[in-house]
Design a protein around this motif. Structure first.
Motif, mmCIF file in Angstrom:
data_model
loop_
_atom_site.group_PDB
_atom_site.id
_atom_site.type_symbol
_atom_site.label_atom_id
_atom_site.label_comp_id
_atom_site.label_asym_id
_atom_site.label_seq_id
_atom_site.Cartn_x
_atom_site.Cartn_y
_atom_site.Cartn_z
ATOM 1 N N SER A 114 -8.020 3.574 11.423
ATOM 2 C CA SER A 114 -7.746 2.736 10.100
ATOM 3 C C SER A 114 -9.163 1.834 10.034
ATOM 4 C CB SER A 114 -6.435 2.126 10.023
ATOM 5 O OG SER A 114 -6.408 1.139 9.016
ATOM 6 N N TYR B 88 -2.990 0.006 -4.006
ATOM 7 C CA TYR B 88 -3.088 -1.138 -3.100
ATOM 8 C C TYR B 88 -2.013 -2.124 -3.790
ATOM 9 C CZ TYR B 88 -6.758 0.009 -0.315
ATOM 10 O OH TYR B 88 -7.919 0.633 0.632
ATOM 11 N N PHE C 203 5.766 7.092 6.920
ATOM 12 C CA PHE C 203 5.965 8.343 6.328
ATOM 13 C C PHE C 203 7.275 8.703 5.701
ATOM 14 C CE2 PHE C 203 1.517 10.124 6.589
ATOM 15 C CZ PHE C 203 0.925 9.353 7.532
ATOM 16 N N TYR D 48 -0.034 9.425 15.870
ATOM 17 C CA TYR D 48 1.096 9.753 15.456
ATOM 18 C C TYR D 48 1.834 10.808 15.992
ATOM 19 C CZ TYR D 48 0.143 6.002 11.569
ATOM 20 O OH TYR D 48 -0.186 4.968 11.148
ATOM 21 N N LYS E 191 -0.539 2.514 19.321
ATOM 22 C CA LYS E 191 -1.863 2.183 18.508
ATOM 23 C C LYS E 191 -2.632 1.103 19.467
ATOM 24 C CE LYS E 191 -0.158 -1.836 16.215
ATOM 25 N NZ LYS E 191 -0.091 -2.536 14.895
ATOM 26 N N PHE F 195 -4.959 5.121 16.411
ATOM 27 C CA PHE F 195 -3.293 5.387 16.197
ATOM 28 C C PHE F 195 -3.082 6.980 16.904
ATOM 29 C CE2 PHE F 195 -2.135 1.843 13.589
ATOM 30 C CZ PHE F 195 -3.349 1.545 13.098
ATOM 31 N N GLU G 27 -1.517 -2.104 9.784
ATOM 32 C CA GLU G 27 -2.022 -0.974 9.271
ATOM 33 C C GLU G 27 -1.151 0.401 9.492
ATOM 34 O OE1 GLU G 27 -6.703 -2.110 10.026
ATOM 35 O OE2 GLU G 27 -5.415 -1.745 11.714
ATOM 36 N N LYS G 28 -0.257 0.118 10.398
ATOM 37 C CA LYS G 28 0.539 1.617 10.549
ATOM 38 C C LYS G 28 1.254 1.998 9.449
ATOM 39 C CE LYS G 28 5.219 -0.093 12.298
ATOM 40 N NZ LYS G 28 5.920 0.155 13.506
ATOM 41 N N LEU G 29 1.126 3.343 9.348
ATOM 42 C CA LEU G 29 1.759 4.004 8.220
ATOM 43 C C LEU G 29 3.195 4.366 8.402
ATOM 44 C CD1 LEU G 29 -1.337 6.198 7.329
ATOM 45 C CD2 LEU G 29 -0.420 4.212 5.920
ATOM 46 N N GLY H 295 8.380 14.071 8.847
ATOM 47 C CA GLY H 295 7.412 13.183 8.529
ATOM 48 C C GLY H 295 6.658 12.797 9.688
ATOM 49 N N LEU H 296 5.365 12.116 9.430
ATOM 50 C CA LEU H 296 4.900 11.446 10.731
ATOM 51 C C LEU H 296 5.376 10.356 11.139
ATOM 52 C CD1 LEU H 296 2.744 13.656 9.605
ATOM 53 C CD2 LEU H 296 0.843 11.986 10.857
ATOM 54 N N ASN I 243 0.897 -1.172 0.040
ATOM 55 C CA ASN I 243 0.040 0.036 -0.093
ATOM 56 C C ASN I 243 0.738 1.371 0.039
ATOM 57 O OD1 ASN I 243 -2.227 -1.762 0.423
ATOM 58 N ND2 ASN I 243 -1.937 -1.507 2.755
ATOM 59 N N LEU J 262 4.584 6.727 14.063
ATOM 60 C CA LEU J 262 3.675 6.038 14.869
ATOM 61 C C LEU J 262 4.189 6.294 16.151
ATOM 62 C CD1 LEU J 262 1.289 4.443 15.161
ATOM 63 C CD2 LEU J 262 2.781 2.429 15.095
ATOM 64 N N PHE K 94 0.413 5.749 -0.216
ATOM 65 C CA PHE K 94 -0.472 6.721 -0.142
ATOM 66 C C PHE K 94 0.153 8.077 -0.401
ATOM 67 C CE2 PHE K 94 -3.638 4.050 1.976
ATOM 68 C CZ PHE K 94 -2.591 3.170 2.740
ATOM 69 N N SER L 263 2.474 1.221 3.657
ATOM 70 C CA SER L 263 2.021 0.211 4.562
ATOM 71 C C SER L 263 2.000 -1.254 4.122
ATOM 72 C CB SER L 263 0.530 0.362 5.332
ATOM 73 O OG SER L 263 -0.493 0.402 4.659
#
Lengths: 114, 111
Positions: B93, A50, A105, B36, B49, B34, A101-103, B43-44, A31, B46, A33, A94
């Protein structure tokens, strides 16, 4: 260390120019974004993907397009830049699956359209 | 659709003060939640969560508990440091891979 790399930290473009923002991840994530971040508006999803050659519109796709020819690379395209597209652009990736599910960046690209 | 509402900022605290940043959400089903954090010029990343009701996420002294009954995920820290100064984002999410973010809360901690 996992990494999401955005090609430019700062970019200045003229109204009407075609703009390419590049993002590369080295984590083999399915994934990817593109978000834009504006003060008081948080993060808004522009497009996501995706899988290779797949793309889905996010919440604010107007004026943008994307390309994903390779799994690790996701490009955001402003076909004809306008001043209201001045913003911070954040790429994220991700793994596929509900437990992942954590992104992750990138550092962001601050785009100014004059 | 899904939405996340965060406590408005900015928040300014003295070092060693207690921090709470409120976050409530609206979602269908049972999202993952979550926090962040975004440090200046970055950037962001985590922070913590929680994936189901009553789960507590924790990291670096920060905690948040997934409260299904109040649809909340408030961020807390008992004693903040100057290095905690950053922008904090609450997010959910939807298990289809899409995340929804709050507007962010800017925290400034003064010595």
């Amino acid at each position: 260390d996992v990494k999401v790399t955005q090609s430019s930290r700062y970019l200045v473009k003229r109204t009407g120019e075609k703009v390419f923002l590049e993002c590369v991840q080295d984590m083999d994530h399915e994934n990817m974004f593109w978000y834009r971040q504006d003060p008081g508006l948080g993060l808004r999803l522009i497009y996501f993907s995706y899988d290779v050659k797949m793309k889905e519109k996010g919440d604010i796709p107007e004026g943008y397009s994307v390309s994903r020819e390779k799994k690790e690379r996701f490009s955001l395209i402003l076909e004809s830049a306008s001043t209201n597209q001045t913003s911070m652009y954040l790429c994220a990736s991700s793994l596929f699956g509900t437990e992942n599910e954590k992104l992750f960046f990138g550092s962001g690209t601050q785009l100014s359209v004059l | 659709g899904n939405s996340v509402t965060q406590m408005e900022g900015p928040v300014t605290l003295s070092e060693e003060a207690f921090l709470t940043i409120n976050c409530t959400y609206t979602a269908t089903g049972y999202p993952s939640l979550f926090w962040y954090v975004q440090y200046p010029g970055e950037g962001l990343q985590l922070l913590l969560k929680a994936t189901k009701a009553d789960d507590k996420g924790s990291n670096k002294g920060f905690e948040a508990t997934y409260r299904k009954e109040t649809t909340s995920f408030h961020l807390e820290k008992g004693s903040v440091q100057v290095s905690d100064s950053a922008v904090y984002f609450c997010a959910l999410s939807d298990h289809a891979g899409k995340s929804t973010f709050g507007d962010g809360t800017t925290l400034t901690v003064k010595p």
